[in-house]
Design an enzyme around this catalytic site. Structure first.
Site, PDB file in Angstrom:
ATOM      1  N   ASP A 195      28.081  13.862-109.469  1.00 23.78           N
ATOM      2  CA  ASP A 195      26.638  14.096-109.443  1.00 23.78           C
ATOM      3  C   ASP A 195      26.008  13.679-108.114  1.00 23.78           C
ATOM      4  OD1 ASP A 195      26.924  11.364-109.997  1.00 23.78           O
ATOM      5  OD2 ASP A 195      25.085  11.285-111.174  1.00 23.78           O
TER       6      ASP A 195
ATOM      7  N   CYS B 192      38.530  10.082-105.708  1.00 20.13           N
ATOM      8  CA  CYS B 192      37.216  10.553-106.178  1.00 20.13           C
ATOM      9  C   CYS B 192      37.410  11.406-107.428  1.00 20.13           C
ATOM     10  CB  CYS B 192      36.521  11.356-105.084  1.00 20.13           C
ATOM     11  SG  CYS B 192      36.057  10.378-103.648  1.00 20.13           S
TER      12      CYS B 192
END
Length: 416
Positions: free
Chosen positions: A276, A260
Site C-alpha cells: 500500500d 518486500c
C-alpha cells in the site's frame, strides 16, 4: 505453503477524517472519491483465494482505507458470510480492520467480537496531542469519539491494538504517550513515523515530518518504558520484532524482514498491487476481474517487487546491525536508485546500540522459559519448590527465575 496476506482498500481513499500526515489522501485518479468494494468482487475473489491458500489452512485478511467502516456494517456481515461459504475446513480465517474508530458503536463491537476481528485503532496519544492532527473535515478533533468507541470494543472484549503515528505533534512526548496508553489499559501498541508522500507517487523522494535524531530518541525512550524491569507487560511491535530477530525467528513486519513480501493489496475496483506504499500503475500486477490470482501472486511483476530490497547499499552490507535491520523499507531509501541507506538508518542504529544487550537477556530468558515448560510437561506438570534450582538450566532458584510471579503479568510469557 505460507499464507497469502490480502489487504483490501475497502473504500479506496475515502475517509471521514482529514489527517494532515495521511499518505493515502489521493486515489489513483488524483482526488478522493467515494468508492466501495462491491460484494460481487469478493464473490469472485474468495473461491479462488480459498483454493489458493487451502494447504496453508490460514486466511489472513485485512480491511483498510481510507476509513473502511464507511463501507457499512452490512458490508462486513456480507464479508463474513462469503468467507464462511468458501473457506475449506480446517482453514482458520483471520480478519483485521484498521480504523479511525469514529463510527464504531455497540453494534460494530458485537460483530467484531462474534467474528473475532482484530481491530486496530488509530490513536496518537492523549486528547491534547491526538486532536492536533486527527481532525474531521470541519476541523474538530476526534479524540472523544475514538475513546467512546474503544470503550465499546472493550465492553465486548474485542481484540484491540493501537496504531500511533509519530509526527511533530508527539515525537518529543514518549513519556506522555506511554503513561497515557498504560493508564488507559491499552497494551498492544505500534508506532510508525509520519512520512509526507503519497502512495500513488512511489518514485518521488519522500519528505519526512520527523528527523532521524528525533525518531531515534523516541525509540530509545519507548524501549526503556517497554522493557521496565526486564519483564515487559505491554507489546510494542517494533520491539517484539527486534526480539524475534534476536531469537532467529521470521520477522512478521516486512520493514525489518528479508524481502518486500507482505502479500497483496486489492483496490476497490479490483486492481492488485504488492504494497500500500506503492499504489501505482508501475507496480500493478493485475485485476481481480480479468487476471488469475496465481498469475498475479507468482508473476514477474510481483517477484521483482519482492526482491526490491536487494542489492542492499554497501553501507548496509557492512553494518553491524544488518541482521536486525535488514535494510529497512526501500520506500525510505534516500535515493530512488536504492544506493543509499534509509532515511531512518541512524534512528535504528541508535535503538539497536541502546537495546541490544537487554534484548539478548530477554531472549535468553524466553529460551529458558521454553525449556522449563518442556521440563514441566515431561514431569506431569510438576512445579518445583521455591528454593530448588530452576529446571530451565539458568542456575538460579526457581522463585527468582521461571517461578517469578511477575511473569504471569507479561504478555511474552503467557501460555495460551
Amino acid at each position: 505453503m505460507p499464507p497469502l496476506n490480502v489487504m483490501f482498500k475497502t473504500v479506496s481513499s475515502d475517509c471521514n477524517l482529514d489527517c494532515g500526515y495521511c499518505y493515502y489522501r489521493q486515489s489513483l485518479e488524483g482526488e478522493r472519491l467515494q468508492r466501495r468494494i462491491d460484494l460481487s468482487l469478493l464473490e469472485r475473489f474468495f473461491p479462488v483465494y480459498m483454493d489458493y491458500i487451502a494447504d496453508a489452512h490460514q486466511a489472513n485478511l485485512s480491511w483498510q482505507g481510507g476509513e473502511p467502516t464507511l463501507a457499512g456494517l452490512d458490508f462486513f456481515r456480507g464479508v463474513a458470510e462469503l468467507e464462511a461459504k468458501y473457506a475449506h475446513p480446517p482453514t482458520v480465517i483471520s480478519n483485521a480492520v484498521q480504523t479511525n474508530a469514529v463510527l464504531l458503536d455497540d453494534r460494530w463491537a458485537e460483530f467484531f467480537a462474534a467474528y473475532r476481528f482484530l481491530v486496530g485503532v488509530s490513536l496518537d496519544g492523549p486528547q491534547e496531542i491526538h486532536d492536533m492532527v486527527r481532525k474531521d473535515r470541519g476541523g474538530h478533533g476526534s479524540f472523544r469519539r475514538v475513546m467512546a468507541s474503544i470503550d465499546a470494543l472493550r465492553k465486548h472484549k474485542v481484540d484491540l491494538n493501537i496504531l500511533c503515528v509519530v509526527g511533530p505533534h508527539n515525537v518529543r512526548q514518549a513519556g506522555d504517550l506511554m503513561r497515557f496508553f498504560r493508564n488507559e489499559g491499552l497494551n498492544y501498541l505500534q508506532f510508525i513515523p509520519a512520512m509526507n508522500f503519497q502512495s500513488t507517487e512511489p518514485d518521488k523522494t519522500a519528505a519526512y515530518l520527523v528527523n532521524p535524531e528525533e525518531y531515534g530518541r523516541l525509540l530509545v525512550e519507548l524501549f526503556d518504558g517497554w522493557y521496565g524491569n526486564g519483564i515487559p507487560v505491554a507489546s510494542i511491535r517494533i520491539f517484539d520484532n527486534l526480539l524475534q530477530s534476536f531469537l532467529g525467528l521470521n520477522n512478521d513486519l516486512c520493514v525489518h524482514g528479508e524481502s518486500c513480501d507482505s502479500g497483496i493489496v486489492v483496490e476497490a475496483n479490483g486492481d492488485v498491487f504488492p504494497c500500500d506504499f506503492y499504489i501505482h500503475r508501475e507496480w500493478q500486477s493485475g485485476n481481480i476481474y480479468r487476471d488469475s490470482l496465481k498469475g498475479m501472486v507468482e508473476g514477474e511483476k510481483r517477484r521483482q517487487f519482492i526482491g526490491r530490497k536487494q542489492p542492499l547499499p554497501p553501507a548496509c552490507q557492512a553494518c553491524e546491525w544488518l541482521k536486525l535491520c535488514k535494510g529497512e523499507c526501500p520506500r525510505n531509501r534516500l535515493s530512488v536508485a536504492v544506493s543509499a541507506p534509509t532515511y531512518f538508518c541512524e534512528s535504528y542504529k541508535t535503538l539497536f546500540a541502546h537495546a541490544s544487550g537487554r534484548i539478548q537477556l530477554l531472549g535468553e530468558r524466553l529460551r529458558n522459559y521454553r525449556r522449563y515448560l518442556d521440563w514441566q510437561s515431561a514431569n506431569s506438570g510438576r512445579i518445583p519448590g521455591r528454593n530448588e534450582f530452576c529446571p530451565c538450566g539458568s542456575s538460579r532458584k526457581y522463585k527468582s527465575c521461571c517461578g517469578d510471579p511477575a511473569l504471569s503479568s507479561s504478555y511474552l510469557f503467557r501460555v495460551e
